[in-house]
Write an enzyme that holds these catalytic residues in place. Structure first.
Site, PDB file in Angstrom:
ATOM      1  N   ARG A 122      57.419  37.040 -22.567  1.00  0.00           N
ATOM      2  CA  ARG A 122      58.666  37.357 -23.294  1.00  0.00           C
ATOM      3  C   ARG A 122      58.908  38.870 -23.322  1.00  0.00           C
ATOM      4  NH1 ARG A 122      58.769  33.856 -28.649  1.00  0.00           N
ATOM      5  NH2 ARG A 122      60.909  34.664 -28.683  1.00  0.00           N
ATOM      6  N   SER A 167      68.790  41.164 -33.254  1.00  0.00           N
ATOM      7  CA  SER A 167      67.448  40.569 -33.314  1.00  0.00           C
ATOM      8  C   SER A 167      66.719  41.086 -34.538  1.00  0.00           C
ATOM      9  CB  SER A 167      66.662  40.944 -32.051  1.00  0.00           C
ATOM     10  OG  SER A 167      65.271  40.823 -32.307  1.00  0.00           O
ATOM     11  N   GLN A 169      63.676  40.630 -35.132  1.00  0.00           N
ATOM     12  CA  GLN A 169      62.339  41.116 -34.748  1.00  0.00           C
ATOM     13  C   GLN A 169      62.411  42.579 -34.321  1.00  0.00           C
ATOM     14  OE1 GLN A 169      60.736  38.278 -31.946  1.00  0.00           O
ATOM     15  NE2 GLN A 169      60.638  36.663 -33.492  1.00  0.00           N
ATOM     16  N   ASP A 323      67.832  29.605 -33.698  1.00  0.00           N
ATOM     17  CA  ASP A 323      66.706  28.681 -33.491  1.00  0.00           C
ATOM     18  C   ASP A 323      67.127  27.213 -33.607  1.00  0.00           C
ATOM     19  OD1 ASP A 323      65.059  30.864 -33.148  1.00  0.00           O
ATOM     20  OD2 ASP A 323      64.269  30.834 -35.190  1.00  0.00           O
ATOM     21  N   LYS A 350      63.612  32.861 -25.600  1.00  0.00           N
ATOM     22  CA  LYS A 350      62.836  32.248 -26.690  1.00  0.00           C
ATOM     23  C   LYS A 350      61.547  31.667 -26.093  1.00  0.00           C
ATOM     24  CE  LYS A 350      65.699  33.428 -29.846  1.00  0.00           C
ATOM     25  NZ  LYS A 350      65.268  34.491 -30.768  1.00  0.00           N
ATOM     26  N   ARG A 354      65.860  28.343 -23.401  1.00  0.00           N
ATOM     27  CA  ARG A 354      66.371  27.127 -24.064  1.00  0.00           C
ATOM     28  C   ARG A 354      67.711  26.662 -23.512  1.00  0.00           C
ATOM     29  NH1 ARG A 354      64.171  28.572 -30.137  1.00  0.00           N
ATOM     30  NH2 ARG A 354      62.013  27.901 -29.747  1.00  0.00           N
ATOM     31  N   ARG A 396      60.537  23.804 -30.768  1.00  0.00           N
ATOM     32  CA  ARG A 396      61.894  23.402 -31.183  1.00  0.00           C
ATOM     33  C   ARG A 396      62.506  22.393 -30.211  1.00  0.00           C
ATOM     34  NH1 ARG A 396      62.100  25.707 -35.792  1.00  0.00           N
ATOM     35  NH2 ARG A 396      61.366  27.845 -36.043  1.00  0.00           N
TER      36      ARG A 396
HETATM   37  C1  S3P Z   1      62.654  35.735 -36.144  1.00  0.00           C
HETATM   38  C2  S3P Z   1      63.754  36.232 -35.486  1.00  0.00           C
HETATM   39  C3  S3P Z   1      64.425  35.513 -34.389  1.00  0.00           C
HETATM   40  C4  S3P Z   1      64.041  34.055 -34.344  1.00  0.00           C
HETATM   41  C5  S3P Z   1      62.560  33.843 -34.485  1.00  0.00           C
HETATM   42  C6  S3P Z   1      62.070  34.423 -35.809  1.00  0.00           C
HETATM   43  C7  S3P Z   1      62.042  36.536 -37.232  1.00  0.00           C
HETATM   44  O1  S3P Z   1      64.059  36.110 -33.163  1.00  0.00           O
HETATM   45  O2  S3P Z   1      64.493  33.460 -33.140  1.00  0.00           O
HETATM   46  O3  S3P Z   1      62.237  32.485 -34.431  1.00  0.00           O
HETATM   47  O4  S3P Z   1      61.210  36.001 -37.990  1.00  0.00           O
HETATM   48  O5  S3P Z   1      62.381  37.711 -37.347  1.00  0.00           O
HETATM   49  P1  S3P Z   1      64.859  37.386 -32.553  1.00  0.00           P
HETATM   50  O6  S3P Z   1      64.628  38.546 -33.426  1.00  0.00           O
HETATM   51  O7  S3P Z   1      64.254  37.573 -31.190  1.00  0.00           O
HETATM   52  O8  S3P Z   1      66.291  36.965 -32.499  1.00  0.00           O
END
Ligand code: S3P
Length: 434
Positions: A122, A167, A169, A323, A350, A354, A396
Site C-alpha cells: 500500500r 485521508s 491517516q 469503507d 485499500k 476494492r 470488508r
Molecule cells: C482510517 C482512515 C481511512 C479508512 C481506514 C481507517 C483511520 O483510511 O479507510 O479504514 O482510522 O484513520 P484513509 O485515511 O486512507 O482514507
C-alpha cells in the site's frame, strides 16, 4: 484456506450490539501510550488490526493490561517510548502504520515497521512526503514508497501541508508529528475525513483546532505539546461494522433489526445518508451526545426491510463512507434503478483494490456492474445468485459478500473468511444469532 457457506435467509429479527470502533480503538492505545498517566478504554475492539497496535506499543516498553473487560494503557508521556525490540509488526493495518509513523518520527530512537503482503504494497509516499517536509528521517526500505519503513531520529518543524487526498491517516500522521515539532503544524484536506484524531487529541489536552471551509475543504491545526494526559475512553460501536447489519435488515424481506450503540460521528456516518437517499426505513433511538465519549455521538438504529432505489454517491460524502462502499455496492445491486459511485479512486489503495474486488464478486453473483476510474456504476434489480466469493483476504469484501449471500439464490461460499478477524471477529457468530 478457511471458507464459510452462506445460504438465503428471510425475516431477520433481533437486537445486536456492535463491537468497538476500529479507528477509535487504535487511537486510544496510541494516544494513551504517549500520554502521562493511565488511560482506561472500555469497549475496545479486539480485532487483529488493533491488536497489532497494542503489540507495537508493548514492544516500545508500554505496559498495556486488561481489567474487568477494560484495557488499561500505562502511558509514559510524550517522550517515554523506548526503542522497539526488533521490527514493529503492523500486520494488515494501514492505520497502525501511518499514524505510528507520525509518532515515531518524533522519537530519539530508530525503528522499522513492516506488515503483511497487502500492507507492504500500500502507498506510503503519502506520509513519507509531508513527514520528510517536517524534517523527519523516514524512508521506504526497498525504495518503492511502501513499507517496510525505516525511521531514524530527526528534528521536526511545523509545516502547513496541503494534502491531495482526504485521508484521516495522512492527516493524523502529520498532526501527531506536529506534537513534536517546533511550531504550529496544519493540514488542509480537500474534504473533511474522519476527525477522531482531532476530537480525541483535544480530550487528551492537545491544543488542536479544526475548520471546515466553504468549498468543503478542511484544515486542522496543532501546536507543539509538552505533555498529553491519560483519559477514560468509551469506544462507540463501529458504524463500519454496523453497516453489514444495516444492509441485511434493509435487504431481507420481513426483517426488523435493532442495532445498539452505533457511533454516528457525521464524518463517518455517510452510509446513513445514502440509506436515506435510497428510501430506507431507519429510526434513530436513544441518541447520545458527545459527553464522556471523547466527542463521539452514538445512537441505536432500528432498521426495517425497505424497497431501495438507486442513487448517486460522490464528492465530500465519499470520505464519510469510504469503507462502506463494498456493502453499499451490494445494496445498489439489489435496489431498483442505477447507482453511480464516483470520486472514490481511494478504493484502489485499500486492503485490496476494492473497485476490482467488488466488480469481480458482484459479477460472479450475476449483478450488472461497470467499474470506472473513480468508482462504479451498478444497474440494480437483477436477482443475485450464490457464488464462490474471492475475498482476497480483504475483511470488508468478505463481510459485504456474506450479506449478499443472504439474499442470493443457493449457496455462497466466502473464501478466506477468517480475514473478518481484522475488524470484526464476532461477525459470523452475530450473523447466526439473528
Ligand atoms: C482510517 C482512515 C481511512 C479508512 C481506514 C481507517 C483511520 O483510511 O479507510 O479504514 O482510522 O484513520 P484513509 O485515511 O486512507 O482514507
Amino acid at each position: 484456506m478457511s471458507v464459510k457457506s452462506i445460504y438465503p435467509r428471510t425475516g431477520l429479527k433481533g437486537e445486536i450490539t456492535i463491537p468497538g470502533d476500529k479507528s477509535i480503538s487504535h487511537r486510544s492505545i496510541m494516544f494513551g501510550a504517549i500520554a502521562r498517566g493511565t488511560t482506561k478504554i472500555t469497549n475496545f475492539l479486539k480485532g487483529a488490526d488493533c491488536l497489532s497496535t497494542i503489540a507495537c506499543f508493548r514492544s516500545m516498553g508500554i505496559r498495556i493490561t486488561e481489567d474487568t473487560g477494560s484495557i488499561i494503557v500505562h502511558g509514559q508521556g510524550l517522550r517515554g517510548l523506548s526503542a522497539p525490540r526488533g521490527t514493529l509488526d503492523v500486520g494488515n493495518s494501514g492505520t497502525t502504520t501511518r499514524l505510528m509513523s507520525g509518532i515515531l518520527s518524533g522519537q530519539s530512537f530508530s525503528s522499522v515497521m513492516s506488515g503483511d503482503e497487502s500492507l507492504n504494497s500500500r502507498p506510503m509516499g503519502r506520509i513519507i512526503k509531508p513527514l520528510t517536509a517536517m524534517g523527519a528521517q523516514i524512508a521506504s526500505v526497498h525504495g518503492n514508497n511502501c513499507a517496510p519503513l525505516k525511521i531514524t531520529p530527526g528534528k521536526l518543524h511545523g509545516i502547513h501541508y496541503q494534502s491531495p487526498v482526504a485521508s484521516a491517516q495522512v492527516k493524523s500522521a502529520v498532526l501527531l508529528a506536529g506534537l513534536y515539532a517546533d511550531g504550529e503544524t496544519s493540514v488542509t484536506e480537500p474534504a473533511l475525513s474522519r476527525n477522531h484524531t482531532e476530537l480525541m487529541l483535544r480530550s487528551f489536552g492537545a491544543d488542536i483546532s479544526s475548520k471546515l471551509h466553504e468549498d468543503g475543504s478542511a484544515t486542522a491545526r496543532i501546536q507543539p505539546c509538552r505533555e498529553l494526559y491519560g483519559q477514560m475512553i468509551q469506544v462507540p460501536g463501529d458504524i463500519s461494522s454496523a453497516a453489514y447489519f444495516i444492509a441485511s435488515g434493509l435487504l431481507i424481506p420481513g426483517s426488523e433489526l435493532l442495532i445498539r450503540n452505533v457511533g454516528t460521528n457525521p464524518t463517518r456516518a455517510g452510509i446513513l445518508k445514502v440509506c436515506e437517499a435510497m428510501g430506507a426505513d431507519i429510526t434513530y433511538l436513544n441518541s447520545k451526545n458527545t459527553d464522556s465519549r471523547a466527542g463521539e455521538p452514538t445512537a441505536d438504529i432500528l432498521v426495517r426491510y425497505s424497497r431501495l432505489h438507486g442513487t448517486v454517491i460522490g464528492g465530500s460524502l465519499i470520505p464519510a463512507l469510504i469503507d462502506e462502499i463494498p456493502v453499499i455496492a451490494v445494496m445498489a445491486a439489489c435496489a431498483n434503478g442505477t447507482t453511480v459511485i464516483k470520486d472514490a479512486a481511494e478504493l484502489k489503495v485499500k486492503e485490496t483494490n476494492r473497485i476490482d474486488t467488488v466488480t469481480e464478486n458482484l459479477r460472479a453473483m450475476g449483478a450488472d456492474i461497470t467499474p470506472t476510474d473513480d468508482g462504479m456504476i451498478i444497474e440494480g434489480g437483477t436477482d443475485l445468485r450464490g457464488a464462490r466469493i474471492k475475498s482476497r483476504l480483504d475483511h470488508r469484501i468478505a463481510m459485504a459478500f456474506a450479506i449478499a449471500g443472504l439474499i442470493a439464490g443457493g449457496e455462497t461460499v466466502i473464501e478466506d473468511s477468517q480475514c473478518v478477524d481484522v475488524s470484526y471477529p464476532e461477525f459470523f457468530a452475530t450473523l447466526n444469532s439473528i
